[in-house]
Design an enzyme around this catalytic site. Structure first.
Site, PDB file in Angstrom:
ATOM      1  N   HIS A 174      69.460   7.346  20.457  1.00 37.41           N
ATOM      2  CA  HIS A 174      68.204   6.817  19.918  1.00 37.41           C
ATOM      3  C   HIS A 174      68.153   6.888  18.399  1.00 37.41           C
ATOM      4  O   HIS A 174      67.065   6.852  17.815  1.00 37.41           O
ATOM      5  CB  HIS A 174      67.013   7.570  20.529  1.00 37.41           C
ATOM      6  CG  HIS A 174      66.886   7.341  22.007  1.00 37.41           C
ATOM      7  ND1 HIS A 174      66.252   8.234  22.848  1.00 37.41           N
ATOM      8  CD2 HIS A 174      67.364   6.349  22.805  1.00 37.41           C
ATOM      9  CE1 HIS A 174      66.313   7.768  24.094  1.00 37.41           C
ATOM     10  NE2 HIS A 174      66.983   6.642  24.088  1.00 37.41           N
ATOM     11  N   CYS A 215      67.485  -6.807  -3.285  1.00 37.83           N
ATOM     12  CA  CYS A 215      67.032  -7.176  -1.933  1.00 37.83           C
ATOM     13  C   CYS A 215      65.529  -6.994  -1.775  1.00 37.83           C
ATOM     14  O   CYS A 215      64.837  -7.926  -1.357  1.00 37.83           O
ATOM     15  CB  CYS A 215      67.780  -6.325  -0.902  1.00 37.83           C
ATOM     16  SG  CYS A 215      67.104  -6.480   0.749  1.00 37.83           S
ATOM     17  N   CYS A 220      67.449  -1.258   6.067  1.00 42.03           N
ATOM     18  CA  CYS A 220      66.632  -2.350   5.541  1.00 42.03           C
ATOM     19  C   CYS A 220      66.425  -3.435   6.600  1.00 42.03           C
ATOM     20  O   CYS A 220      67.386  -3.892   7.233  1.00 42.03           O
ATOM     21  CB  CYS A 220      67.360  -2.955   4.321  1.00 42.03           C
ATOM     22  SG  CYS A 220      66.583  -4.456   3.682  1.00 42.03           S
ATOM     23  N   ASP A 268      67.071  14.428  15.813  1.00 47.80           N
ATOM     24  CA  ASP A 268      66.821  15.508  14.843  1.00 47.80           C
ATOM     25  C   ASP A 268      68.071  16.045  14.144  1.00 47.80           C
ATOM     26  O   ASP A 268      67.976  16.957  13.317  1.00 47.80           O
ATOM     27  CB  ASP A 268      66.066  16.672  15.539  1.00 47.80           C
ATOM     28  CG  ASP A 268      66.835  17.226  16.754  1.00 47.80           C
ATOM     29  OD1 ASP A 268      66.173  17.736  17.677  1.00 47.80           O
ATOM     30  OD2 ASP A 268      68.088  17.144  16.783  1.00 47.80           O
ATOM     31  N   ASN A 302      68.090  12.804  21.210  1.00 48.25           N
ATOM     32  CA  ASN A 302      67.360  13.373  20.072  1.00 48.25           C
ATOM     33  C   ASN A 302      67.772  12.722  18.762  1.00 48.25           C
ATOM     34  O   ASN A 302      68.903  12.258  18.620  1.00 48.25           O
ATOM     35  CB  ASN A 302      67.603  14.893  19.991  1.00 48.25           C
ATOM     36  CG  ASN A 302      67.137  15.592  21.250  1.00 48.25           C
ATOM     37  OD1 ASN A 302      66.324  15.053  21.996  1.00 48.25           O
ATOM     38  ND2 ASN A 302      67.693  16.767  21.512  1.00 48.25           N
ATOM     39  N   SER A 331      63.222  15.156  30.318  1.00 44.21           N
ATOM     40  CA  SER A 331      62.367  14.832  31.476  1.00 44.21           C
ATOM     41  C   SER A 331      63.023  13.731  32.298  1.00 44.21           C
ATOM     42  O   SER A 331      62.654  13.486  33.439  1.00 44.21           O
ATOM     43  CB  SER A 331      60.978  14.378  30.998  1.00 44.21           C
ATOM     44  OG  SER A 331      61.141  13.287  30.100  1.00 44.21           O
TER      45      SER A 331
HETATM   46  C1  BV8 Z   1      64.855  -0.624  26.185  1.00 49.12           C
HETATM   47  C2  BV8 Z   1      63.297   7.536  19.373  1.00 49.12           C
HETATM   48  C3  BV8 Z   1      65.578  -2.797  26.632  1.00 49.12           C
HETATM   49  C4  BV8 Z   1      62.034   7.303  18.663  1.00 49.12           C
HETATM   50  C5  BV8 Z   1      62.803   7.255  21.763  1.00 49.12           C
HETATM   51  C6  BV8 Z   1      58.933   1.080  32.858  1.00 49.12           C
HETATM   52  C7  BV8 Z   1      59.876   1.660  33.689  1.00 49.12           C
HETATM   53  C8  BV8 Z   1      61.148   1.999  33.207  1.00 49.12           C
HETATM   54  C9  BV8 Z   1      61.482   1.754  31.873  1.00 49.12           C
HETATM   55  C10 BV8 Z   1      60.532   1.174  31.067  1.00 49.12           C
HETATM   56  C11 BV8 Z   1      59.265   0.847  31.525  1.00 49.12           C
HETATM   57  N1  BV8 Z   1      58.569   0.314  30.505  1.00 49.12           N
HETATM   58  C12 BV8 Z   1      59.350   0.311  29.404  1.00 49.12           C
HETATM   59  C13 BV8 Z   1      60.544   0.803  29.747  1.00 49.12           C
HETATM   60  C14 BV8 Z   1      61.704   0.937  28.894  1.00 49.12           C
HETATM   61  C15 BV8 Z   1      61.498   2.153  27.989  1.00 49.12           C
HETATM   62  C16 BV8 Z   1      61.296   3.409  28.812  1.00 49.12           C
HETATM   63  O1  BV8 Z   1      62.240   3.943  29.387  1.00 49.12           O
HETATM   64  N2  BV8 Z   1      60.049   3.869  28.841  1.00 49.12           N
HETATM   65  C17 BV8 Z   1      59.752   5.070  29.628  1.00 49.12           C
HETATM   66  C18 BV8 Z   1      58.884   6.006  28.786  1.00 49.12           C
HETATM   67  C19 BV8 Z   1      59.071   4.654  30.911  1.00 49.12           C
HETATM   68  N3  BV8 Z   1      62.756   2.244  27.292  1.00 49.12           N
HETATM   69  C20 BV8 Z   1      62.902   1.544  26.157  1.00 49.12           C
HETATM   70  O2  BV8 Z   1      62.033   0.878  25.632  1.00 49.12           O
HETATM   71  C21 BV8 Z   1      64.302   1.614  25.569  1.00 49.12           C
HETATM   72  N4  BV8 Z   1      64.730   0.295  25.242  1.00 49.12           N
HETATM   73  O3  BV8 Z   1      64.567  -0.440  27.355  1.00 49.12           O
HETATM   74  O4  BV8 Z   1      65.359  -1.785  25.687  1.00 49.12           O
HETATM   75  C22 BV8 Z   1      64.401  -3.706  26.464  1.00 49.12           C
HETATM   76  C23 BV8 Z   1      64.371  -4.496  25.326  1.00 49.12           C
HETATM   77  C24 BV8 Z   1      63.300  -5.353  25.169  1.00 49.12           C
HETATM   78  C25 BV8 Z   1      62.250  -5.401  26.125  1.00 49.12           C
HETATM   79  C26 BV8 Z   1      62.286  -4.539  27.225  1.00 49.12           C
HETATM   80  C27 BV8 Z   1      63.359  -3.687  27.414  1.00 49.12           C
HETATM   81  C28 BV8 Z   1      64.289   2.420  24.284  1.00 49.12           C
HETATM   82  C29 BV8 Z   1      63.948   3.871  24.605  1.00 49.12           C
HETATM   83  C30 BV8 Z   1      64.117   4.703  23.337  1.00 49.12           C
HETATM   84  C31 BV8 Z   1      62.773   5.039  22.802  1.00 49.12           C
HETATM   85  N5  BV8 Z   1      62.947   5.969  21.670  1.00 49.12           N
HETATM   86  N6  BV8 Z   1      62.984   8.053  20.708  1.00 49.12           N
HETATM   87  C32 BV8 Z   1      61.352   8.604  18.337  1.00 49.12           C
HETATM   88  O5  BV8 Z   1      61.835   9.693  18.731  1.00 49.12           O
HETATM   89  O6  BV8 Z   1      60.314   8.520  17.667  1.00 49.12           O
HETATM   90  S1  BV8 Z   1      62.471   7.936  23.281  1.00 49.12           S
HETATM   91  C33 BV8 Z   1      61.963   9.548  23.181  1.00 49.12           C
HETATM   92  O7  BV8 Z   1      61.938   9.998  24.549  1.00 49.12           O
HETATM   93  C34 BV8 Z   1      62.942  10.497  22.496  1.00 49.12           C
HETATM   94  O8  BV8 Z   1      64.178   9.913  22.153  1.00 49.12           O
HETATM   95  C35 BV8 Z   1      63.188  11.533  23.584  1.00 49.12           C
HETATM   96  O9  BV8 Z   1      64.389  12.187  23.459  1.00 49.12           O
HETATM   97  C36 BV8 Z   1      63.177  10.640  24.740  1.00 49.12           C
HETATM   98  C37 BV8 Z   1      63.232  11.241  26.091  1.00 49.12           C
HETATM   99  O10 BV8 Z   1      62.301  12.293  26.125  1.00 49.12           O
HETATM  100  P1  BV8 Z   1      62.935  13.751  26.395  1.00 49.12           P
HETATM  101  O11 BV8 Z   1      64.010  13.991  25.386  1.00 49.12           O
HETATM  102  O12 BV8 Z   1      63.314  13.865  27.808  1.00 49.12           O
HETATM  103  O13 BV8 Z   1      61.733  14.688  26.012  1.00 49.12           O
HETATM  104  P2  BV8 Z   1      60.459  15.013  26.928  1.00 49.12           P
HETATM  105  O14 BV8 Z   1      59.425  15.586  26.037  1.00 49.12           O
HETATM  106  O15 BV8 Z   1      60.148  13.842  27.800  1.00 49.12           O
HETATM  107  O16 BV8 Z   1      60.996  16.172  27.901  1.00 49.12           O
HETATM  108  C38 BV8 Z   1      61.345  17.429  27.343  1.00 49.12           C
HETATM  109  C39 BV8 Z   1      61.960  18.246  28.464  1.00 49.12           C
HETATM  110  O17 BV8 Z   1      62.413  19.480  27.907  1.00 49.12           O
HETATM  111  C40 BV8 Z   1      60.967  18.580  29.568  1.00 49.12           C
HETATM  112  O18 BV8 Z   1      61.581  18.345  30.823  1.00 49.12           O
HETATM  113  C41 BV8 Z   1      60.730  20.094  29.373  1.00 49.12           C
HETATM  114  O19 BV8 Z   1      60.515  20.761  30.615  1.00 49.12           O
HETATM  115  C42 BV8 Z   1      62.048  20.529  28.789  1.00 49.12           C
HETATM  116  N7  BV8 Z   1      62.004  21.757  27.982  1.00 49.12           N
HETATM  117  C43 BV8 Z   1      60.940  22.279  27.313  1.00 49.12           C
HETATM  118  N8  BV8 Z   1      61.322  23.425  26.699  1.00 49.12           N
HETATM  119  C44 BV8 Z   1      62.651  23.611  26.985  1.00 49.12           C
HETATM  120  C45 BV8 Z   1      63.077  22.541  27.800  1.00 49.12           C
HETATM  121  N9  BV8 Z   1      64.338  22.442  28.254  1.00 49.12           N
HETATM  122  C46 BV8 Z   1      65.196  23.422  27.905  1.00 49.12           C
HETATM  123  N10 BV8 Z   1      64.866  24.469  27.120  1.00 49.12           N
HETATM  124  C47 BV8 Z   1      63.606  24.597  26.649  1.00 49.12           C
HETATM  125  N11 BV8 Z   1      63.278  25.655  25.879  1.00 49.12           N
HETATM  126 ZN    ZN Z   2      68.044  -4.818   1.893  1.00 46.26          ZN
END
Ligand code: BV8
Ligand code: ZN
Length: 249
Positions: free
Chosen positions: A121, A155, A129, A106, A104, A194
């Site tokens: 993240h 800058c 910058c 936040d 997160n 998730s």
């Molecule tokens: C990278 C910041 C190397 C920004 C975020 C194909 C297969 C595998 C991987 C990949 C692929 N294609 C691309 C990738 C890599 C990609 C990835 O994993 N994609 C996924 C979606 C398939 N990863 C990346 O790109 C990472 N970097 O790999 O670099 C690289 C370099 C160059 C070229 C290639 C590779 C970077 C990933 C970081 C992205 N940034 N956030 C922003 O927030 O704006 S990710 C974003 O998703 C958030 O950080 C978030 O935290 C994160 C994960 O989501 P969750 O936190 O799990 O949230 P979600 O909504 O999914 O689930 C919520 C859960 O809560 C649910 O289960 C729900 O049931 C539960 N819930 C609901 N209510 C409650 C609850 N639980 C408890 N109590 C409740 N009340």
């Molecule tokens: Zn700067």
């Protein structure tokens, strides 16, 4: 096994943990009013990740991307930590060898008093910058303008949110620290994720590989439920306080 028996066993496993890791996702902040990503009504339903959470999107439409992050930053600022965040912060006071690895951005773990927080993240309160890397914490220094520029000297570079976008590498030090801790911990609590985003989702898998006790709290099964010793079905804000022993045995 009855839910209360599972809770009791999970609480005992946490209380007796030597090295305790807490891995969190957007679900832990849901009860604070911060939307999750992949659920119905979540952020990606209205805003497609590739349109807002990638460097290409930022370069193509910096004004809209800034608007989106400022909207989310205000949500995060107005949100209050919920009992789950406070329970995690309480666990930190009960365990010397402790870490929160959060996906997160936040800032709610820190606002609940947690100190040992690895921000996998990034953090939506910070910006940096693109030209000189100068970092600004917006809780201290408000950046002006639709697409703010660097306040450092002359800058004039473009500022961006200090978050990890898709296709971007996580901070190698943060990732290495979280992987190392995961590989050595004996208990890992997985809250509100998730489990589909990599490399972050690898963290509980590494804990499992070290025979750590995996306790997952989520109203729904996730991609990580298959490795959980205990799957406690429910809301983090309700279940987490039950897992924190007020006065450990
Ligand atoms: C990278 C910041 C190397 C920004 C975020 C194909 C297969 C595998 C991987 C990949 C692929 N294609 C691309 C990738 C890599 C990609 C990835 O994993 N994609 C996924 C979606 C398939 N990863 C990346 O790109 C990472 N970097 O790999 O670099 C690289 C370099 C160059 C070229 C290639 C590779 C970077 C990933 C970081 C992205 N940034 N956030 C922003 O927030 O704006 S990710 C974003 O998703 C958030 O950080 C978030 O935290 C994160 C994960 O989501 P969750 O936190 O799990 O949230 P979600 O909504 O999914 O689930 C919520 C859960 O809560 C649910 O289960 C729900 O049931 C539960 N819930 C609901 N209510 C409650 C609850 N639980 C408890 N109590 C409740 N009340
Ligand atoms: Zn700067």
């Amino acid at each position: 096994m009855l839910m209360q028996d599972k809770i009791q066993e999970a609480r005992d496993a946490i209380a007796s943990a030597e090295k305790l890791l807490v891995f969190t996702g957007a679900g832990i902040s849901k009860e604070s009013g911060v939307p999750t990503f992949r659920e119905a009504g979540g952020l990606w339903e209205k805003f497609k990740a590739e349109d807002f959470a990638t460097l290409e999107a930022f370069k193509r439409r910096p004004k809209e991307v800034w608007e989106w992050y400022r909207f989310r930053r205000n949500l995060a600022r107005k949100a209050e930590p919920n009992p789950a965040h406070y329970a995690v912060a309480k666990l930190e006071t009960l365990h010397d060898d402790f870490m929160v690895a959060t996906q997160n951005i936040d800032n709610l773990h820190q606002r609940a008093g947690a100190k040992k927080v690895l921000e996998l993240h990034g953090n939506i309160m910070r910006s940096y910058c693109l030209k000189c890397g100068h970092k600004v914490d917006e809780s201290e220094h408000k950046l002006e303008g639709e697409v703010p520029t660097c306040p450092k000297g002359d800058c004039g570079g473009v500022m961006r949110p200090d978050v990890v976008w898709f296709g971007e590498f996580l901070d190698p030090k943060v990732l290495e620290q979280s992987f190392k801790f995961a590989a050595e911990c004996d208990c890992c609590i997985v809250i509100g994720t998730s489990g589909v985003v990599y490399p972050a989702a690898q963290i509980p898998v590494l804990a499992r590989r070290n025979d750590a006790c995996i306790i997952e709290i989520n109203p729904e099964p996730s991609a990580l439920t298959r490795i959980a010793d205990y799957f406690l079905k429910g809301k983090a804000g309700e279940i987490m306080p039950m897992l924190v022993e007020e006065n450990p045995g």
